[in-house]
Structures are given as structure tokens and as C-alpha cells.
Design a protein around this motif. Sequence first.
Motif, PDB file in Angstrom:
ATOM      1  N   TYR A   1     -10.860  14.898 -16.862  1.00 42.18           N
ATOM      2  CA  TYR A   1     -10.097  13.693 -17.180  1.00 42.18           C
ATOM      3  C   TYR A   1      -9.611  12.997 -15.914  1.00 42.18           C
ATOM      4  N   SER A   2      -9.614  11.677 -15.967  1.00 44.34           N
ATOM      5  CA  SER A   2      -9.018  10.897 -14.886  1.00 44.34           C
ATOM      6  C   SER A   2      -7.501  11.016 -14.967  1.00 44.34           C
ATOM      7  N   GLY A   3      -6.837  10.531 -13.904  1.00 42.65           N
ATOM      8  CA  GLY A   3      -5.394  10.656 -13.867  1.00 42.65           C
ATOM      9  C   GLY A   3      -4.677   9.688 -14.767  1.00 42.65           C
ATOM     10  N   ALA A   4      -5.321   8.556 -15.065  1.00 44.04           N
ATOM     11  CA  ALA A   4      -4.700   7.509 -15.870  1.00 44.04           C
ATOM     12  C   ALA A   4      -5.792   6.597 -16.398  1.00 44.04           C
ATOM     13  N   ALA A   5      -5.377   5.580 -17.155  1.00 45.14           N
ATOM     14  CA  ALA A   5      -6.342   4.650 -17.738  1.00 45.14           C
ATOM     15  C   ALA A   5      -6.551   3.410 -16.883  1.00 45.14           C
ATOM     16  N   VAL A   6      -5.853   3.319 -15.724  1.00 47.07           N
ATOM     17  CA  VAL A   6      -6.046   2.221 -14.767  1.00 47.07           C
ATOM     18  C   VAL A   6      -5.977   2.774 -13.350  1.00 47.07           C
ATOM     19  N   CYS A   7      -6.232   1.875 -12.390  1.00 48.26           N
ATOM     20  CA  CYS A   7      -6.529   2.288 -11.012  1.00 48.26           C
ATOM     21  C   CYS A   7      -5.403   3.005 -10.276  1.00 48.26           C
ATOM     22  N   ALA A   8      -4.275   2.320 -10.020  1.00 45.93           N
ATOM     23  CA  ALA A   8      -3.254   2.848  -9.121  1.00 45.93           C
ATOM     24  C   ALA A   8      -2.684   4.196  -9.566  1.00 45.93           C
TER      25      ALA A   8
ATOM     26  N   ARG B   1       2.878   4.892 -11.690  1.00 47.13           N
ATOM     27  CA  ARG B   1       2.443   5.118 -13.072  1.00 47.13           C
ATOM     28  C   ARG B   1       1.813   3.885 -13.712  1.00 47.13           C
ATOM     29  N   GLY B   2       1.573   2.862 -12.899  1.00 46.04           N
ATOM     30  CA  GLY B   2       0.940   1.656 -13.418  1.00 46.04           C
ATOM     31  C   GLY B   2       0.484   0.767 -12.277  1.00 46.04           C
ATOM     32  N   ASN B   3      -0.227  -0.300 -12.620  1.00 47.92           N
ATOM     33  CA  ASN B   3      -0.637  -1.309 -11.639  1.00 47.92           C
ATOM     34  C   ASN B   3       0.476  -2.346 -11.550  1.00 47.92           C
ATOM     35  N   LYS B   4       1.280  -2.274 -10.515  1.00 49.75           N
ATOM     36  CA  LYS B   4       2.430  -3.173 -10.411  1.00 49.75           C
ATOM     37  C   LYS B   4       2.589  -3.648  -8.977  1.00 49.75           C
ATOM     38  N   GLN B   5       2.658  -4.968  -8.813  1.00 52.90           N
ATOM     39  CA  GLN B   5       2.938  -5.517  -7.499  1.00 52.90           C
ATOM     40  C   GLN B   5       4.386  -5.187  -7.122  1.00 52.90           C
ATOM     41  N   LEU B   6       4.615  -4.876  -5.854  1.00 49.49           N
ATOM     42  CA  LEU B   6       5.976  -4.601  -5.406  1.00 49.49           C
ATOM     43  C   LEU B   6       6.832  -5.854  -5.532  1.00 49.49           C
ATOM     44  N   VAL B   7       6.270  -6.998  -5.095  1.00 50.76           N
ATOM     45  CA  VAL B   7       6.933  -8.291  -5.225  1.00 50.76           C
ATOM     46  C   VAL B   7       5.943  -9.232  -5.891  1.00 50.76           C
ATOM     47  N   GLU B   8       6.356  -9.850  -6.961  1.00 51.82           N
ATOM     48  CA  GLU B   8       5.465 -10.736  -7.727  1.00 51.82           C
ATOM     49  C   GLU B   8       4.868 -11.806  -6.824  1.00 51.82           C
TER      50      GLU B   8
ATOM     51  N   SER C   1       9.127  15.894 -23.330  1.00 55.33           N
ATOM     52  CA  SER C   1       9.502  16.860 -22.283  1.00 55.33           C
ATOM     53  C   SER C   1       8.613  16.788 -21.047  1.00 55.33           C
ATOM     54  N   SER C   2       7.510  16.064 -21.123  1.00 54.87           N
ATOM     55  CA  SER C   2       6.533  16.080 -20.026  1.00 54.87           C
ATOM     56  C   SER C   2       6.741  14.964 -19.013  1.00 54.87           C
ATOM     57  N   ARG C   3       7.896  14.307 -19.039  1.00 50.76           N
ATOM     58  CA  ARG C   3       8.080  13.180 -18.135  1.00 50.76           C
ATOM     59  C   ARG C   3       9.491  13.131 -17.572  1.00 50.76           C
ATOM     60  N   THR C   4       9.598  12.464 -16.445  1.00 48.46           N
ATOM     61  CA  THR C   4      10.888  12.103 -15.870  1.00 48.46           C
ATOM     62  C   THR C   4      10.998  10.581 -15.896  1.00 48.46           C
ATOM     63  N   THR C   5      12.198  10.061 -15.730  1.00 45.19           N
ATOM     64  CA  THR C   5      12.370   8.609 -15.738  1.00 45.19           C
ATOM     65  C   THR C   5      11.816   8.008 -14.445  1.00 45.19           C
ATOM     66  N   SER C   6      11.454   6.736 -14.512  1.00 42.10           N
ATOM     67  CA  SER C   6      10.868   6.048 -13.366  1.00 42.10           C
ATOM     68  C   SER C   6      11.515   4.685 -13.190  1.00 42.10           C
ATOM     69  N   LYS C   7      11.978   4.400 -11.980  1.00 42.84           N
ATOM     70  CA  LYS C   7      12.619   3.126 -11.670  1.00 42.84           C
ATOM     71  C   LYS C   7      11.662   1.960 -11.856  1.00 42.84           C
ATOM     72  N   TYR C   8      10.464   2.090 -11.313  1.00 44.07           N
ATOM     73  CA  TYR C   8       9.510   0.972 -11.326  1.00 44.07           C
ATOM     74  C   TYR C   8       8.687   0.907 -12.606  1.00 44.07           C
ATOM     75  N   PHE C   9       8.586   2.032 -13.309  1.00 44.32           N
ATOM     76  CA  PHE C   9       7.744   2.077 -14.502  1.00 44.32           C
ATOM     77  C   PHE C   9       8.536   2.629 -15.685  1.00 44.32           C
ATOM     78  N   PRO C  10       9.529   1.851 -16.138  1.00 44.74           N
ATOM     79  CA  PRO C  10      10.369   2.306 -17.254  1.00 44.74           C
ATOM     80  C   PRO C  10       9.554   2.402 -18.541  1.00 44.74           C
ATOM     81  N   PHE C  11       9.988   3.306 -19.394  1.00 43.51           N
ATOM     82  CA  PHE C  11       9.266   3.520 -20.636  1.00 43.51           C
ATOM     83  C   PHE C  11      10.213   3.328 -21.805  1.00 43.51           C
ATOM     84  N   ASN C  12       9.902   2.368 -22.676  1.00 43.09           N
ATOM     85  CA  ASN C  12      10.780   2.089 -23.815  1.00 43.09           C
ATOM     86  C   ASN C  12      10.594   3.138 -24.902  1.00 43.09           C
TER      87      ASN C  12
END
Length: 485
Positions: free
Chosen positions: A76-83, A101-108, A474-485
Motif C-alpha cells: 500500500y502507498s502511504g496516502a491517496a495523494v502525493c505529499a 497529511r495532505g497537499n497543502k500550500q504553506l501560504v496560499e 485511536s490511530s491518530r493524533t491531532t494536526s495543526k495544518y490538517f485538522p479532521f472534522n
Amino acid sequence: MKIKLILWVALVSAIVISCAQEKTKKVIGKQKQPNIIYILADDMGIGDIGPYGQTKIHTPNLDALAARGMTFTQHYSGAAVCAPSRSTLMTGQHTGHTPIRGNKQLVEDKDGQVPLPKNSVTIAEILKDAGYTTGMFGKWGLGFDEGDPNNQGFDEFYGYNDQKLAHRYYPPYLNHNQELDSLEGNDWTHKVTYSPDKIRDHRLQFLEDNKDKPFFAYIPLVLPHVELISPNDSIFKMYDGKFKETPYTEDNKYTSDYGPNIVTYEYSPCDKPKATYASMVTRIDAYVGEIIAKVEELGLTDNTIIMFTSDNGPSPEGGTSPDFFDSNSKFRGYKRDLYEGGIRAPFIAVWPHKIAEGSVTDHVSAFWDVLPTLTEITNTKNPKNIDGISFLPTLLNKDVQKTHDHLYWEFNIKGGRKAVRKGNWKGVWNKMNLKGDKKGAFELYDLSKDVSETTDIASLHPEIVAELKGLMLSSRTTSKYFPFN
């Protein structure tokens, strides 16, 4: 006097012998530390190459590579997208723990993705500390500054740092360490220097320059990520006119041509998208063949590990035709999906006289297992808090292979997506589908009977659903840049 002379001669002889033995140890040590080449395709489906059943696209070098080593059927790959996929590879942590945890620009609207933090411990840093020369040639996508490859363990970096720039194959420049290397003739209007060929030259030179010492060459290819574009050479001509084509034009969303009105991060139109995509996969194969030939030319074959994989499932965007090429094989889903088609990856490993030729394994593994596998091979230490398990016993067909209790993925688009595999059970949770329609139902599949994930059986197994939902929490920690609703 005679006795003193004999003792002196004996002492000198002992020193000479000791020095010779020490020198031999060093030489043997270098010979025993294998060179490592890890090749990563970009948005290439598991079904796009011959070893996994492809019939329309020619991949003779990858076919030969599989014949020389081991093919994994459940990697399995690490994720469904590149970064994030690259982040899991570098850190040995799945997307519930890895920093990116996602493809996100640091500054838009500015170059560069959210950077891999400076306190991350990467494969490159571990191997560099162990005496390896480390090089990265291709697409990075894990940020500038603290996240830059040179700050994450790579002695040499040539290619794309910003993955949005990597949407274009004829950019005006590429990154070479901390400098910009201008590509001759490219100015966003004229297309002269094909960037993958320029990157190819640098990685082959790296192998040449480091032939006398152990090296780690990380080769994250840009191909066949859209845009769809290819030089009009012998590789493209293999497919030109072979397929019924529908041109992909500027009228399509997220598309603009080279010229004064170019939007650099969009994709170019393409007159013959099927032929172009096929040629891009075959070009990957040709690059693999060149790497193998260079290793053989340098006399390094027996002491070099070569691994080949792809970062996620095939893209359905930019004019590609994954259904026509059966790019995701028998699996459901594409890039961005956490169904098997979005994350099941090809994986081939070759190590002469160590990995059995033509072998196949169904061992369940993932990108975050690569780091502990390489540390075991090189007798180095794992960082703390990794999620990976070495699959070296599988490669060597020795000892007892440890297995995962479960595998976990998350992706915070469209309200959030999660997936867990435990044994043959696969749980998928989508807050919304890609069209934005609310869904929210937890889906359950038995991969031993339904590897294509066609029949949701969640209602039949409430106890399994409850267990997998618990693992998702239980398999995750919170992420500042990649919040999960």
C-alpha cells in the motif's frame, strides 16, 4: 640484543598486520553495506505496468525487474495523494501520525507546501549518519526551508521542490540544492528542455560519482502525473495513432496552454491523451532500464537494492483514461480515494543473491514499512514512534515475518475520509463523496471475498464495524495544518 630486535620486529609486524586488518574491515564494511535505489512513480496505477497485468502499455524493463526479484501483491502507498504519501515514506509513520497529511500550500498562492518539520527523522538522515551519500532526484513536495531536502538528510537534491510547479514538464527552472537551474529554451511559451530528461542526467551522474561508497538514491519520478505531455520521439511514436483519441482541450476545467496566458499550475491541453499517457509510462520504464544499465556498468549490481513503486492510485484528471488502460486493475477507486484503487500500489524489490528471482508475496505492507526495512538492512536504529514493521524477513524468506495488527489512512478533504484494514476486513468512512454529496455511512468489505469493494456488508457485522471505528479514533493524533472534522 638479538631478543630485543626480534621483539621489535614482532611489534612492527603486529602493527602492520593490525592496520591491514583494519583496512580490510573498512573495505568489507563498505562492500557489505548495500547501495539502495528507491524509485517512486507519480500517480501511476498498480495496473499500469506489465508485472501487474498491463497489456496496452509496454514496460519491458519493469517486467525484467520483476523477473529478477520479488513482486508484492498487497503493498500500500502511504496516502491517496502525493505529499502525505511521501511523508509516510520518509518518516515511517502513517497518516494518523506523520506531519504531512495532505497537499497543502504553506501560504496560499505562494510556492511550496507545508514543510516537513525540522525535528522529523527521515530515512535520508538515518542513512547519512550511517555513512551513506544521499541523493534525491525528482519531486519532493514536502516544503522549503526546514522541510527542504538538504535540511532533511539529502546531500544532493535536483528536481522540483514545489509540487504545483511539477504540474508542468517544461518549466523555466528546477531546483539544484539551494540554487535554481535554468532549463535551456523554456520560458512558459517555448518548450525545449523536457524536465524529466534533465533530472535523469543528474541521477545517473550521482550514481557515477558515488560508485566507490555506499549511496542512497531516492528517485521520486514526476511521470506520469498530469499534465499529459511527451516529446515527439521514438517512445511517443510507439503509441501515436494506436488508440481512438478524444483531444483534451483548454475548454476543460483547470487547463491552460503554454504561452502568454498560461496558468502555470494548471494542466496543458493534449491532442492525443491516450498515446501520451502510454508513452509517459513507457518512459518511466526506459528510465528504470537506464538506472539498471548504469548500475551494471559500474559493477554494482550484486551489492545494490532496487525498489520500485508508485505514490498513490491513478489520476482520473487532466485527460487521463484510467478505465481504458485498466490502471487500477481490479480495484475500486482512483487517486484521492481510500478504496483499494486509490492506495494499493505496485512494489518490486531486487537484491541479487538475497531476494529470490521471480518470487511473489502476499505479505501486507505499506510505505511506512520501508524505513524500518532499510534500517534493519543497514543495521541502524529506528526513530521513536514509527508505525512501520520491517519486511526484510519476507524479502529474504528467512525468520518470522511480523505483521501489522491493522493499517490506517486518513485524508481531510470533503469533510474527511478514513480507512482501516485489519486482517481481511476493510473499513472505509467518507463524510462526503468527491461531488460534495453528504454520505457519512461507514462501509465494510471483506477483501478475501470482495477485493473490488463492491458489496458493503457493514449491516451484517456490527461488531467488526465497532472495532474498526474504534481503531479510526485511536490511530491518530491531532494536526495543526490538517485538522479532521
